[in-house]
Each structure stands twice: as structure tokens, then as C-alpha cells.
Scaffold this active site. Structure first.
Site, PDB file in Angstrom:
ATOM      1  N   ARG A 137      -2.416  30.656  -4.171  1.00 54.12           N
ATOM      2  CA  ARG A 137      -1.021  30.902  -4.533  1.00 54.12           C
ATOM      3  C   ARG A 137      -0.748  30.799  -6.049  1.00 54.12           C
ATOM      4  NH1 ARG A 137      -1.069  26.144  -1.395  1.00 54.12           N
ATOM      5  NH2 ARG A 137      -0.581  24.215  -2.505  1.00 54.12           N
ATOM      6  N   ASP A 138       0.470  31.219  -6.406  1.00 52.94           N
ATOM      7  CA  ASP A 138       1.064  31.019  -7.730  1.00 52.94           C
ATOM      8  C   ASP A 138       0.427  31.889  -8.824  1.00 52.94           C
ATOM      9  OD1 ASP A 138       2.356  29.065  -6.241  1.00 52.94           O
ATOM     10  OD2 ASP A 138       1.084  27.439  -6.977  1.00 52.94           O
ATOM     11  N   ASP A 195       9.573  24.218  -8.905  1.00 52.65           N
ATOM     12  CA  ASP A 195       8.874  24.825 -10.044  1.00 52.65           C
ATOM     13  C   ASP A 195       9.715  25.842 -10.831  1.00 52.65           C
ATOM     14  OD1 ASP A 195       7.086  23.728  -8.251  1.00 52.65           O
ATOM     15  OD2 ASP A 195       6.000  25.575  -7.869  1.00 52.65           O
TER      16      ASP A 195
HETATM   17  N1  DQQ Z   1       5.557  24.821  -5.237  1.00 50.95           N
HETATM   18  C1  DQQ Z   1       4.184  24.436  -5.400  1.00 50.95           C
HETATM   19  C2  DQQ Z   1       3.513  25.761  -5.542  1.00 50.95           C
HETATM   20  C3  DQQ Z   1       4.211  26.594  -4.542  1.00 50.95           C
HETATM   21  C4  DQQ Z   1       5.616  26.138  -4.667  1.00 50.95           C
HETATM   22  C5  DQQ Z   1       4.014  23.521  -6.577  1.00 50.95           C
HETATM   23  C6  DQQ Z   1       6.343  26.084  -3.366  1.00 50.95           C
HETATM   24  O1  DQQ Z   1       2.130  25.691  -5.315  1.00 50.95           O
HETATM   25  O2  DQQ Z   1       4.098  27.990  -4.815  1.00 50.95           O
HETATM   26  O3  DQQ Z   1       5.062  22.611  -6.699  1.00 50.95           O
HETATM   27  O4  DQQ Z   1       7.674  25.656  -3.547  1.00 50.95           O
END
Ligand code: DQQ
Length: 478
Positions: A152-153, A35
């Protein structure tokens, strides 16, 4: 010169000759990337962070890589920004998140694992190095009483004197969800309520990597759906901290675009980049020594009918080299014609078709002289579908030969306008300013460099076609 950055330049040079390695889409010097993270413009320069495994071309031991740019086209490698801290809340990885300007203090909010928590880091030297406060994590887990399928994120913005955060999640027995939090200082966060909850059967049980922003007179929410693995775009209204979607669609009609991030730059543009994952075996990725590419920066705008419009960043034109121009090419029924003189694996092509009554028409890329390998990008008029046909894209048996695509409704008299960026194994297509299709192809033959035109069923007319070679964005050609 910094020895780390010297090593990065050497890695780039070492891998530059790989015929599948993109030359004008951003990717790290070597190893794994997923990402995009923390996109921000700081003192005029663009910063891109990214999920990165410095140990090899496979996912794991996730750090934040870092690159900067003056134009979002040409990039400079910077040292790794975030690494897991042994014994810390991010000991198992620094997963996705965002960057904000906290009254002059560059601040990252990101996901620490395991368990999934929200962490913070600040920089005192203009984003070069980052410090993690003792108070991490700033959010230690999901709200009490909410059974979540992920947490997350963070995507953070400032609104009416407070900070707000959209966090990717899912609510058990309901579906993917984005949770809304509020804070005065980025350190103490209060849960507000879900910004949006999906229907698990229709739109997946967990939504990752939300991006939430105002666009025109609407708000847009992007979420990446797991386990279906594509990105959804909701356009709607945002009032009293409630988001009401009015339309929903797939952000990209191909199979490799995921986890995009957006940023508003000093020119007021909303710019998006997304991760393009590989579409070949793990063994092939390990042998290559690199995996994962970022999409081209896309400029987002609302269309008059409220749909999301996407166009390639105008500054990409500065990479154009040799140019060919054709007008009024009549394609007979079942045409499959090579275009003499137009050749390459790094090309930009703009073509305007009058589909007429053709069943399908479009452009062939990476075409071998005998046609044994070719990738077709086109429009199926009867199905109202933009597609990429990879049946002959590669003679490798382990290559993915599936067609990809999705709906593109052309109005009755509307021409088909394809804007195609070919970058070795990346095919990124913009159609009529409102649909994108991104895919990966790995042709085997060194002479699969031709460009052609095709029509199926009845004929079609190409009103105009422009093709340019595209230069590498790396000084050493890497
Ligand atoms: N990649 C996911 C996310 C996470 C990250 C999406 C982990 O949800 O934070 O591709 O590498």
C-alpha cells in the site's frame, strides 16, 4: 457560499473552545484524521489531502479530506476529494497515496481496500472533484511469487521520461520493504525490484507510507514502521534504480509522529508534514469529537555531515504575537523557575542553553503556578538525549505519563538550541536543526499556562530566550 463549507466553518467554531484542540496545526473541521496524502502545489496553491473518517472521531470508512493554502500556514477547507465507491476496488476505504501532475492532469494514486490495490483518480476542475477510471485498480496486487505482509501507499515520481512508484510492503520472513514499479502512462505498471528490504527483527515486518526523494547530493527514503509505529529515515545513494542507504535514524524522537509525506514546492523546498496521533483514550477522543492533527510543515535539507536537517517553515513567523526576550539567565543547580509574564497554551519559544556541566536542562511548559502540572522539554547532557518528561504533564489518570526522547549528540562547545511550538495539546520541538521531538499532553488545570526553566544536577546558562504568543490559523479563531 457552499453549504458543505459553511457547515465546516460551523463545526470549527463549535469545537474551538476545546482546551486541547490545536489552533495553528492543521486539523479537519471535526472527526477523525490520520495520514497526510497527496501533498502538491498546483498553480501556486498548496493542496493537502488527508485520511479522514467523516462519520466520527475514530478510524474507519476512510475518505480523502482536502484543504488548500497559499502559504502552508493558513488553510481553507475544501469538499471531500475521495470516497469509497460501493462495489469498487476501494469499497472498503480510500487509503493513503500521492498526487502528481501528469502533463497538466492532476492525478491521485492511492490505495484501495480490500484487498490492497493501487487506484487512480483524475480531476478536470483544478483538483475540486475527482473521477475514477473504469480501469481501476491500476495494480491489482503484489508481484507474482512474492509473499508480502502488506501492499500500500504509493509514492510516485517522474524520472528520465518514465513514472516510478515506491510502494510500502514487507516480504515474508525478511522484513519491511519498499517495492519499485515503473510505468509510461500511470495506468500500466511493471514491477522492477525491491527498492529496499529491511531486517524484520530490527526494523519491523511491514513498511507503510514510503516517501522517496532527492535531497542535496543524496536520496532520502522515509518509511513508517509497523508494528513499532515510528518513522525511519534512510539517507543514501540512488543509482541504476537501486537505493543504497548510508545512514538510518528515527525521524522524530517523540511517540506521535507517523506516516509523513513530502513535497517539492515552486521554491525548490522539500517540505514534510506528518500525522500526530492522539495520546489519550478512545473515549476521550469520542467525547472531544475530533482526533488527529498534522505536524507543522518542516523544511528538509541535508546537513554538512550528510544527516537530515529539519527546520520549521519560515512563514510560521507570520503567526507571532506578543514577544518576550531574555538574555543570560543563570540557572542554579536543581533550578525550577517560572518565567513571570510568559504565559499561554499557544506559544513559540526559542531558547539557547549553555548546558555547562548540568545533568539536564530545558524549558517547562503548561506549568501550573504551584508546579503540580508541568511538561519538561530538555536535554540530558550525560546521556546525550533530547527528551520530554510528561510525569507531571496531566493530572488525568488515563493520560500517558511516559517520557519520550532519543539521541542528540552535541559537539563539545555546541550550545543547545531548542525551538519549541506549543499548541494546546501538541508539543513540537526542533533541536539544533537536526532533531525533532513531537508529543501530546493534556493538562487538566485551566491555570497550567506558565513557562519555566529547569536544570538538574549542576547549573546551566540560558544565553537567550525568545517567546511569542501564536495566533490561530482560522478566521473565526477555531
Ligand atoms: N494509514 C496507514 C497506511 C494506510 C492508511 C498508515 C490507512 O498504511 O494506507 O497510518 O488509513
Amino acid at each position: 457560499m457552499d453549504p458543505i463549507l459553511d457547515a465546516a466553518a460551523l463545526e470549527r467554531r463549535r469545537l474551538a473552545g476545546d482546551p486541547h484542540r490545536p489552533r495553528y496545526h492543521f486539523l479537519p473541521p471535526a472527526n477523525w484524521m490520520n495520514d497526510p496524502n497527496g501533498m502538491i502545489q498546483w498553480q501556486g496553491r498548496y493542496h493537502l489531502f488527508y485520511q479522514h473518517n467523516p462519520d466520527g472521531p475514530y478510524w474507519g470508512n476512510i475518505h480523502w479530506g482536502h484543504a488548500i493554502s497559499d502559504d502552508l500556514v493558513r488553510w481553507e477547507d475544501w469538499p471531500i476529494a475521495l470516497a469509497p465507491t460501493p462495489g469498487g476496488p476501494d469499497k472498503d476505504g480510500c487509503w493513503s497515496g500521492c498526487a502528481v501532475d501528469n502533463d497538466g492532469i492532476p492525478t491521485l494514486l492511492y490505495t484501495g481496500v480490500w484487498p490492497e490495490v493501487v487506484c487512480l483518480a483524475t480531476s478536470a476542475d483544478d483538483l475540486r472533484t475527482w473521477a475514477k477510471p473504469a480501469g481501476n485498480p491500476v495494480i491489482a496486487g503484489p508481484p507474482a511469487g512474492l509473499e508480502t505482509t502488506g501492499f500500500r501507499d504509493p509514492c510516485v515520481w517522474r524520472e528520465a521520461g518514465a513514472w516510478y512508484m515506491a510502494l510500502g510492503s514487507g516480504i515474508k520472513d525478511a522484513g519491511g520493504a519498499v517495492l519499485l514499479y515503473r510505468s509510461r502512462d500511470l495506468l500500466r505498471w511493471d514491477y522492477v525490484h525491491p527498492l529496499l528490504v529491511g531486517d524484520g527483527a530490527e526494523t519491523g515486518v511491514m513498511w507503510e507510507c514510503p516517501s522517496f526523494f532527492a535531497l542535496g547530493d543524496r536520496h532520502v527514503l522515509l518509511v513508517s514502521v509497523t508494528p513499532h509505529a515510528h518513522t525511519l529515515c534512510f539517507v543514501g545513494t540512488y543509482q541504476n534504480h537501486r537505493f543504497s542507504p548510508e545512514r538510518m535514524g528515527r525521524l522524530d524522537l517523540g511517540g506521535c509522529f507517523y506516516a509523513p509525506q513530502t513535497m517539492r514546492d515552486d521554491l525548490g523546498r522539500r517540505i514534510m508534514m506528518g500525522w500526530l496521533n492522539e495520546d489519550r483514550s478512545d473515549d476521550a477522543q469520542r467525547a472531544a469529537g475530533w482526533a488527529g492533527v498534522q505536524s507543522l510543515p518542516r523544511v528538509l535539507a541535508l546537513q554538512p555531515d550528510g544527516a537530515l536537517g529539519m527546520e520549521p517553515l519560515p512563514a510560521l513567523r507570520t503567526l507571532r504575537g506578543a514577544h518576550h526576550h531574555l538574555t543570560d539567565v543563570r540557572l542554579p543547580p536543581a533550578a525550577d523557575e517560572a518565567l513571570p509574564g510568559i504565559q499561554g497554551d499557544c506559544l513559540e519559544i526559542r531558547a539557547e542553553f549553555e548546558p555547562g556541566s548540568a545533568g539536564a536542562c530545558g524549558v517547562a511548559l503548561r506549568r501550573a503556578p504551584d508546579g503540580a502540572e508541568a511538561t519538561l522539554v530538555g536535554y540530558d547532557r550525560s546521556a546525550g538525549r533530547l527528551f520530554i518528561d510528561r510525569a507531571r504533564a496531566s493530572q488525568r489518570e488515563d493520560a500517558d505519563h511516559h517520557a519520550e526522547g532519543g539521541a542528540l549528540d552535541l559537539r563539545d562547545s555546541e550550545a543547545l538550541r531548542l525551538h519549541i511550538f506549543l499548541d494546546r495539546s501538541v508539543v513540537e520541538v526542533f533541536a539544533n536543526g537536526r532533531a525533532c521531538l513531537t508529543s501530546r499532553v493534556y493538562p487538566t488545570r485551566p491555570d497550567s499556562l506558565g513557562v519555566g526553566l529547569f536544570a538538574r544536577g549542576a547549573g546551566a546558562t540560558v544565553r537567550a530566550l525568545d517567546a511569542w504568543t501564536v495566533r490561530s490559523i482560522w478566521p473565526a479563531g477555531g
